[in-house]
Design a protein around this motif. Sequence first.
Motif, PDB file in Angstrom:
ATOM      1  N   VAL A 158     -16.611  17.246  51.507  1.00 33.75           N
ATOM      2  CA  VAL A 158     -15.567  16.865  49.718  1.00 33.75           C
ATOM      3  C   VAL A 158     -15.977  16.038  49.814  1.00 33.75           C
ATOM      4  O   VAL A 158     -15.948  16.150  48.408  1.00 33.75           O
ATOM      5  CB  VAL A 158     -13.965  17.232  50.306  1.00 33.75           C
ATOM      6  N   ARG A 159     -15.999  15.030  49.724  1.00 26.48           N
ATOM      7  CA  ARG A 159     -16.047  13.863  49.133  1.00 26.48           C
ATOM      8  C   ARG A 159     -17.192  13.054  50.509  1.00 26.48           C
ATOM      9  O   ARG A 159     -16.523  12.352  51.535  1.00 26.48           O
ATOM     10  CB  ARG A 159     -15.018  13.166  48.841  1.00 26.48           C
ATOM     11  N   TRP A 209      -9.524   7.909  50.465  1.00 24.86           N
ATOM     12  CA  TRP A 209      -9.750   9.052  50.859  1.00 24.86           C
ATOM     13  C   TRP A 209     -10.872   8.570  52.485  1.00 24.86           C
ATOM     14  O   TRP A 209     -12.260   7.878  52.325  1.00 24.86           O
ATOM     15  CB  TRP A 209     -11.100   9.978  50.215  1.00 24.86           C
ATOM     16  N   ASP A 255     -17.458  14.719  44.395  1.00 22.78           N
ATOM     17  CA  ASP A 255     -15.893  14.886  44.836  1.00 22.78           C
ATOM     18  C   ASP A 255     -15.572  15.939  44.615  1.00 22.78           C
ATOM     19  O   ASP A 255     -15.200  16.322  42.973  1.00 22.78           O
ATOM     20  CB  ASP A 255     -15.462  13.969  44.556  1.00 22.78           C
ATOM     21  N   ARG A 315     -12.098  17.875  45.116  1.00 24.03           N
ATOM     22  CA  ARG A 315     -11.122  18.448  45.600  1.00 24.03           C
ATOM     23  C   ARG A 315     -10.312  18.873  44.359  1.00 24.03           C
ATOM     24  O   ARG A 315      -9.783  19.587  44.798  1.00 24.03           O
ATOM     25  CB  ARG A 315     -10.134  16.598  45.306  1.00 24.03           C
ATOM     26  N   ASP A 316     -10.864  18.619  42.892  1.00 26.85           N
ATOM     27  CA  ASP A 316     -10.452  19.559  41.911  1.00 26.85           C
ATOM     28  C   ASP A 316     -10.744  20.434  42.181  1.00 26.85           C
ATOM     29  O   ASP A 316     -10.308  21.582  41.497  1.00 26.85           O
ATOM     30  CB  ASP A 316     -10.693  18.540  40.720  1.00 26.85           C
ATOM     31  N   ASN A 356     -12.435  16.639  56.373  1.00 29.50           N
ATOM     32  CA  ASN A 356     -12.646  17.253  55.258  1.00 29.50           C
ATOM     33  C   ASN A 356     -12.489  18.839  55.272  1.00 29.50           C
ATOM     34  O   ASN A 356     -11.484  19.696  54.866  1.00 29.50           O
ATOM     35  CB  ASN A 356     -13.846  17.304  55.049  1.00 29.50           C
ATOM     36  N   TRP A 378      -8.454  19.459  55.376  1.00 28.01           N
ATOM     37  CA  TRP A 378      -7.931  19.219  53.887  1.00 28.01           C
ATOM     38  C   TRP A 378      -8.389  20.682  52.776  1.00 28.01           C
ATOM     39  O   TRP A 378      -7.375  20.860  52.062  1.00 28.01           O
ATOM     40  CB  TRP A 378      -8.445  17.977  53.242  1.00 28.01           C
ATOM     41  N   ARG A 400      -5.866  23.484  51.316  1.00 29.29           N
ATOM     42  CA  ARG A 400      -6.309  23.865  49.879  1.00 29.29           C
ATOM     43  C   ARG A 400      -6.499  25.346  48.975  1.00 29.29           C
ATOM     44  O   ARG A 400      -5.915  25.283  47.805  1.00 29.29           O
ATOM     45  CB  ARG A 400      -6.954  22.219  49.203  1.00 29.29           C
TER      46      ARG A 400
END
Length: 444
Positions: A130-131, A138, A209, A211-212, A236, A239, A243
């Motif tokens: 994810v990142r 994070w 990144d 996440r959005d 990761n 999470w 989402r």
Amino acid sequence: MSEVAFARSGDVHVAYRVVGTGPIDLVYVMGAYTHLDVFWELPTFRRYCERFAEFTRLILFDKRGMGMSDRVPGTVPLDVRMDDIRAVMDAVGSESAALMGESEGGPLSMLFAAAHPERTRALILQGAEVRERTDADWPWGESTPEEYEEYAATLSERWGKGGAMTVVAPSLANDPALPAYVAWFGKMQRNAATPSTWAAFSRMAFDIDVRDVAPSIHVPTLILHAVGDRICHVGNARWLAERIDGARYLERPGADHIAWFDPDSIVPDIREFLTGTREPSEPDRVLATVLFTDIVGSTERATQLGDRRWRDLLESHHEAVRAQLIRYRGREVDTAGDGFLAVFDGPARAIRAAQAVIEAVKQIGLHVRAGVHTGEIEQLSDGGVRGIAVHIGARVAAAADSDEVLVSSSVRDLVAGSGFTFIDRGVHTLKGVEEERRLYAVSA
């Protein structure tokens, strides 16, 4: 398997390969660095792909700037690389495909699925990032900015040496074939990119990144992750599972970042996710060439040396054999004591591998016999093989003399024009085989 071809994406040519003819298109978006031909030299990776090809049309590609795709200056953002996936899909006539994003390929797959749901049948995330950046916001990244700079400062000294193999696949730590795997990994790095190319790419990846992006994914999604993954923390995956709407999350045991060395840990789940069933309806039957090797006089030699020295010598033997299997594109199926069973897609390569094995083990004071036979085999879901062709191959090897490659008539007939010279060893009755077989020794 098709040969490597090239898709035009803007002004850049992207290398791709198609494996299998299944009813579902599956685009494999691989991790950090890629080189299609060097990847295909590794029997373990090749078999991993062949497992997916049992129920999909598997589409692999080299990233823009890496492997056999055009090298490009600077870094390549995700949206441009997303265009490369579309170009490859267009080139193979794929209107809609499942995407399997592995490691660094995860963010690219997620962006594609969110931006192009009309072309994304499903999304599979395997060890996906994810990142990479670790900070207070994070905690599941790969390194802090300071740690990354330390890594980047010494990159050129480590590049191409394959040292990361045991971090990517910790399960290999005690595997006798580890030196061969490390050598292959180093070769793959050297062919995938130069140190400066990788430095630029890794710096770009460190800043990604997604996440959005995750909440905008609305296609069927399967997330798989090893709980002890040493590259990409399992946080990761957990999470992402929270989402991505409707995502199915399967946490597998172990610490391997990649699943090549344990395909059963993910392939049945992916098959079920894409097709609704976990197993093929019947064994995969193919024409293949089997190679059996066996150490001559192993019992006597083990008695002379004692357990510890014999074990060390046997490990050296295994390493030598595996190196030749990689060299000649053979797939190791089984190692029983002091013998090997390997499968090849062509008899000429099997013969050359057998000859090379004989010469290689001579260097450590051992002698082997080898048998080669071509026939129809059944490829089992666990990677094993069975069938009368396997039985015949074992019996051919048992009839060989020390330092001799003995082949069946089917092999001799198929390698006409390959430059081999054969010595007729006459008709043999092979134990457990109804028909008599004429056997031939390959002249050195």
